[in-house]
Design a protein around this motif. Structure first.
Motif, PDB file in Angstrom:
ATOM      1  N   SER A 178       0.825  -1.209   0.000  1.00 31.71           N
ATOM      2  CA  SER A 178       0.000   0.000   0.000  1.00 31.71           C
ATOM      3  C   SER A 178       0.858   1.257   0.000  1.00 31.71           C
ATOM      4  O   SER A 178       0.558   2.226  -0.716  1.00 31.71           O
ATOM      5  N   LEU A 179       1.924   1.260   0.807  1.00 28.08           N
ATOM      6  CA  LEU A 179       2.818   2.419   0.818  1.00 28.08           C
ATOM      7  C   LEU A 179       3.466   2.621  -0.547  1.00 28.08           C
ATOM      8  O   LEU A 179       3.598   3.765  -1.022  1.00 28.08           O
ATOM      9  N   ALA A 180       3.867   1.520  -1.198  1.00 31.08           N
ATOM     10  CA  ALA A 180       4.465   1.623  -2.522  1.00 31.08           C
ATOM     11  C   ALA A 180       3.460   2.160  -3.540  1.00 31.08           C
ATOM     12  O   ALA A 180       3.808   2.965  -4.415  1.00 31.08           O
ATOM     13  N   PHE A 181       2.206   1.714  -3.446  1.00 30.83           N
ATOM     14  CA  PHE A 181       1.177   2.196  -4.372  1.00 30.83           C
ATOM     15  C   PHE A 181       0.944   3.686  -4.192  1.00 30.83           C
ATOM     16  O   PHE A 181       0.851   4.442  -5.179  1.00 30.83           O
ATOM     17  N   LEU A 182       0.849   4.148  -2.933  1.00 27.97           N
ATOM     18  CA  LEU A 182       0.641   5.582  -2.674  1.00 27.97           C
ATOM     19  C   LEU A 182       1.820   6.405  -3.177  1.00 27.97           C
ATOM     20  O   LEU A 182       1.640   7.498  -3.734  1.00 27.97           O
ATOM     21  N   LEU A 183       3.037   5.892  -2.987  1.00 30.83           N
ATOM     22  CA  LEU A 183       4.202   6.609  -3.470  1.00 30.83           C
ATOM     23  C   LEU A 183       4.240   6.641  -4.993  1.00 30.83           C
ATOM     24  O   LEU A 183       4.522   7.683  -5.598  1.00 30.83           O
ATOM     25  N   ASP A 184       3.921   5.519  -5.615  1.00 31.81           N
ATOM     26  CA  ASP A 184       4.029   5.427  -7.068  1.00 31.81           C
ATOM     27  C   ASP A 184       3.060   6.357  -7.784  1.00 31.81           C
ATOM     28  O   ASP A 184       3.389   6.919  -8.837  1.00 31.81           O
ATOM     29  N   ILE A 185       1.846   6.516  -7.243  1.00 35.49           N
ATOM     30  CA  ILE A 185       0.858   7.340  -7.924  1.00 35.49           C
ATOM     31  C   ILE A 185       0.996   8.824  -7.585  1.00 35.49           C
ATOM     32  O   ILE A 185       0.255   9.642  -8.133  1.00 35.49           O
TER      33      ILE A 185
END
Length: 344
Positions: free
Chosen positions: A208-215
């Protein structure tokens, strides 16, 4: 001799496989390590020959949906990428000029194939299951960093790139990809210390943290750009909203055993939370891939001029470093887990 060898392999694979009848409704005959909560039947027997599990790709069991979903996603992405490369002038013109983009779909294909192999072959034995899911954890981290790299180059604005967030984006993405790989490995190495829901939570945190960072570059771009300025921006908004909705819904099903907890045994073959979360995550990733492909089509001409060849080469070198570090981490954790078990 080579023809005879190939024919012998064909006849071995084509020979009738033992019936993969699922165990009874109580789940007896399937070790606890392979069971899912509230899923009572549809498990394949453990310890059969390799060809039985390969041929089970065409049988109906509770892993069928989860195996075919990443396989179809990999086939779609690979076909889409191949057609795009051919239409744009071939590999020599497109690939070597824009390496940072192609790392993302290649990473997604690797993740999808490793996940499909793990889900298809994991009942062979506990060591095989462990090795396959550790490979899947490494593939997940690799895909996350490849996605972040492509989005930072092709989906960001100059203001975001020059900001502190833009400067720390790739190092943070590398750390989160490593954490995602490590969390997935620990969940598989120490399953007796946490149940399935805790392992899913451990997996979902770094993801989830990676998804928030990526977008974040896409979110900043859509925030600063009027949505009615062009149909292209409006289409990107729709892709962005679809990705977020699919990811949040997948996270809900990954963490909550719904609907199988409401009616145990009814959703064993199709419809339990593990299948729903995987399908939704795959659709979210494919939607993100489509949006990224559109950005790549519109912005690729000015990428080298904007970032410089040196920056792009450093970014590719960082991808190679992450590619080497993630399997190494999985191997070290596997060895530590085996040593910890042997000393008990």
């Amino acid at each position: 001799k080579e023809i005879l060898h190939l024919l012998s392999i064909f006849f071995v694979l084509a020979a009738p496989a033992p019936a993969l009848a699922p165990p009874n409704r109580t789940g007896r005959g399937c070790p606890p390590l392979y069971r899912e909560a509230f899923v009572l039947s549809g498990y394949r027997p453990v310890g059969l020959p390799w060809r039985c599990y390969v041929l089970s790709l065409f049988q109906i069991h509770n892993d069928s949906v989860k195996v075919w979903c990443p396989l179809l996603a990999a086939l779609y992405v690979a076909t889409r990428l191949l057609l795009f490369v051919v239409l744009q002038g071939g590999v020599s013109i497109v690939f070597y000029t824009h390496k940072t983009y192609y790392l993302q779909p290649l990473g997604m294909c690797f993740l999808s194939l490793s996940l499909a192999a793990a889900l298809l072959l994991h009942p062979r034995s506990e060591p095989v299951r462990l090795s396959l899911f550790l490979l899947d954890s490494a593939g997940r981290g690799l895909h996350q960093f490849g996605r972040a790299l492509a989005l930072s180059v092709y989906s960001s604005d100059a203001d975001w790139t020059d900001s502190i967030m833009g400067q720390l984006y790739l190092p943070a993405a590398a750390v989160l990809s490593w954490l995602s790989c490590t969390a997935g490995c620990c969940g598989e190495l120490f399953p007796r210390h946490c149940d399935l829901s805790h392992r899913r939570l451990l997996q979902m945190g770094p993801m989830s943290l990676a998804f928030l960072l990526d977008i974040s570059p896409v979110a900043q771009r859509l925030y600063s750009c009027p949505w009615s300025s062009s149909t292209a921006v409006l289409l990107h908004v729709l892709h962005f909203v679809l990705q977020v909705v699919l990811f949040l819904t997948a996270a809900f099903f990954l963490l909550c055993p719904v609907p199988e907890c409401l009616s145990p045994g009814r959703f064993d073959i199709a419809g339990h939370s593990g299948q729903l979360s995987l399908v939704l995550l795959t659709l979210s990733t494919v939607s993100q891939q489509e949006a990224l492909l559109r950005d790549f089509s519109w912005r690729r001409a000015g990428v080298v001029r904007r970032f410089g060849e040196e920056y792009l080469l450093k970014a590719c070198a960082g991808f190679i470093a992450v590619t080497l570090s993630l399997p190494a981490t999985a191997l070290v954790l596997r060895r530590c887990g085996i040593l910890a078990r042997s000393t008990r």
